[in-house]
Design an enzyme around this catalytic site. Structure first.
Site, PDB file in Angstrom:
ATOM      1  N   TYR A 139       0.898  -1.409  -0.210  1.00 39.12           N
ATOM      2  CA  TYR A 139       0.010   0.096  -0.341  1.00 39.12           C
ATOM      3  C   TYR A 139       0.958   1.368  -0.013  1.00 39.12           C
ATOM      4  CZ  TYR A 139      -4.123  -3.001   1.178  1.00 39.12           C
ATOM      5  OH  TYR A 139      -5.104  -4.007   1.268  1.00 39.12           O
ATOM      6  N   LYS A 181       3.290 -15.464   2.536  1.00 39.56           N
ATOM      7  CA  LYS A 181       3.197 -16.173   1.386  1.00 39.56           C
ATOM      8  C   LYS A 181       4.681 -16.515   0.993  1.00 39.56           C
ATOM      9  CE  LYS A 181       0.742 -17.738  -2.036  1.00 39.56           C
ATOM     10  NZ  LYS A 181      -0.212 -18.983  -1.952  1.00 39.56           N
ATOM     11  N   ASP A 213      -3.148 -18.339   2.142  1.00 40.06           N
ATOM     12  CA  ASP A 213      -4.442 -18.996   1.614  1.00 40.06           C
ATOM     13  C   ASP A 213      -4.997 -19.951   2.566  1.00 40.06           C
ATOM     14  OD1 ASP A 213      -1.858 -19.984   0.923  1.00 40.06           O
ATOM     15  OD2 ASP A 213      -2.277 -20.881  -1.095  1.00 40.06           O
ATOM     16  N   ASP A 237      -5.229  -6.608   6.000  1.00 42.91           N
ATOM     17  CA  ASP A 237      -6.600  -6.017   5.523  1.00 42.91           C
ATOM     18  C   ASP A 237      -7.551  -6.939   5.394  1.00 42.91           C
ATOM     19  OD1 ASP A 237      -8.154  -3.831   4.802  1.00 42.91           O
ATOM     20  OD2 ASP A 237      -7.342  -3.218   3.139  1.00 42.91           O
ATOM     21  N   ASP A 241     -10.997  -8.522   8.186  1.00 42.33           N
ATOM     22  CA  ASP A 241     -12.291  -8.370   7.896  1.00 42.33           C
ATOM     23  C   ASP A 241     -12.948  -9.490   7.712  1.00 42.33           C
ATOM     24  OD1 ASP A 241     -11.970  -5.654   7.589  1.00 42.33           O
ATOM     25  OD2 ASP A 241     -13.552  -5.617   5.800  1.00 42.33           O
TER      26      ASP A 241
END
Ligand code: NAD
Length: 342
Positions: A139, A181, A213, A237, A241
């Site tokens: 980001y 990852k 994942d 992020d 959620d």
């Protein structure tokens, strides 16, 4: 008597002032706080033409903790890129207070287990904390377009990983699950190396690594097995959620952003809910949870933090339900019910 803790309260917009008033009743009841209220977001744009003035940022920096309700609303929605936007207040606070760690606890209240999209047996016993890196990664990397293609760059420095990992180990009770990852990304391989080094400094705490994942899958398959989930900005992020939805209602979720020793920022996960502003229907429980996080992580008043959480649980067990939870209790009713159980 111990010196009062200095709190900056930022009610913001929409239901913000309503739930902040409820939070202030709670703080008054606990005692020992000096609360200073300031404008932020749309309210600050209306008064000063900017979502966060330097004076308010300075007041926040000089405080022990910052409590924010919510910002934004249709009044300030604009497609003009030069017009001030309420969210700039939040970004300005995160940057100005150097808040690099976002903490989101997920602990469904026993009385609300059936509000979760997951079956009760799956969710029961869940008590986890997502620790997300907030100021680095993709980001904040170089991005742009070139020759018909677009790119976003993900980069992490050792120091950035080290400091967020320290936060995760500090709050872990038994285990840190570091999510990356590493089978594909170089930043993830560095992440893993650094987290392993930090783990050596925290002997009593177990460390496990999960690929993102797999983590997304495990979070709904066995949420109760997690303690602290540590992860970088982008993965955090998404996973925070996902984890938040385990509890079923956005009106219940608190969060905290903390940094390098300065004051932290404590706020509900939900927004300013302009659709119900002024109707007395706002659920103040996420705000109360944010006050509890402020006491626990911001100023070290752990006993009172737990007392607030227990009072909320007891009020819910006794049947308290605001409209978002399917009942008809007002903000005022909910505040009374929690204070009565404190
Ligand atoms: P929202 O969270 O404000 O509302 C989503 C839905 O949840 C609405 O139906 C609302 O009524 C309900 N809801 C939210 N909080 C509630 C509460 N405490 N009690 C009862 N019901 C509640 O999200 P949105 O509608 O997407 O955004 C509205 C505004 O808030 C936008 O301007 C957005 O930019 C802003 N926003 C601010 C923050 C923040 O301040 N941190 C976060 C998200 C959105």
């Amino acid at each position: 008597m111990a010196e009062a803790h200095r709190i900056v309260a930022l009610p913001g917009d929409g239901i913000g002032p309503e739930i902040m008033a409820a939070a202030r009743e709670l703080l008054d009841r606990l005692g020992g706080f000096e609360v200073e209220e300031h404008l932020v977001g749309g309210a600050s744009i209306d008064a000063h033409g900017t979502a966060l003035t330097p004076e308010v940022l300075a007041a926040c920096r000089a405080s022990d903790a910052v409590l924010l309700a919510a910002v934004g609303g249709p009044k300030w929605d604009t497609t003009d890129p030069d017009a001030p936007r309420p969210e700039q207040g939040l970004l300005g606070l995160r940057k100005g207070l150097e808040l690099f760690a976002n903490l989101r606890p997920v602990r469904p209240s026993a009385a609300l287990l059936d509000a979760s999209p997951l079956r009760r047996e799956r969710i029961e016993g869940t008590d986890l904390l997502v620790v997300r890196e907030l100021t680095g990664g993709i980001y904040f990397g170089d991005s742009g377009r070139r020759d018909g293609a677009a790119f976003d760059t993900c980069s992490y420095e050792v120091g950035e990983i080290e400091r967020i990992a320290e936060v995760a180990f500090r709050f872990a009770r038994r285990r840190v699950t570091s999510v990356d990852k590493a089978n594909v990304l170089e930043t993830s391989r560095l992440w893993r190396e650094v987290v392993e080094r930090v783990a050596e400094r925290h002997e009593g705490t177990e460390l496990e690594h999960l690929l993102v994942d797999n983590a997304a899958m495990q979070l709904v398959a066995r949420p109760a097995a997690f303690d602290v989930i540590l992860t970088e900005n982008l993965f955090g992020d998404i996973l925070s959620d996902e984890a938040a939805m385990l509890t079923g209602s956005i009106g219940m979720l608190p969060s905290a952003s903390v940094g390098a020793g300065g004051p932290g920022l404590f706020e509900p996960v939900h927004g300013s809910a302009p659709d119900i502003a002024g109707t007395g229907k706002a659920n103040p429980l996420a705000m109360f949870g944010s006050v509890a996080m402020m006491l626990r992580y911001g100023i070290g008043r752990e006993e009172e933090a737990s007392a607030i959480e227990s009072a909320v649980d007891r009020a819910l067990e006794a049947g308290l339900r605001t409209p978002d939870l399917g009942g008809d209790a007002t903000t005022e009713d909910a505040t009374r019910a929690v204070l009565a159980n404190l």
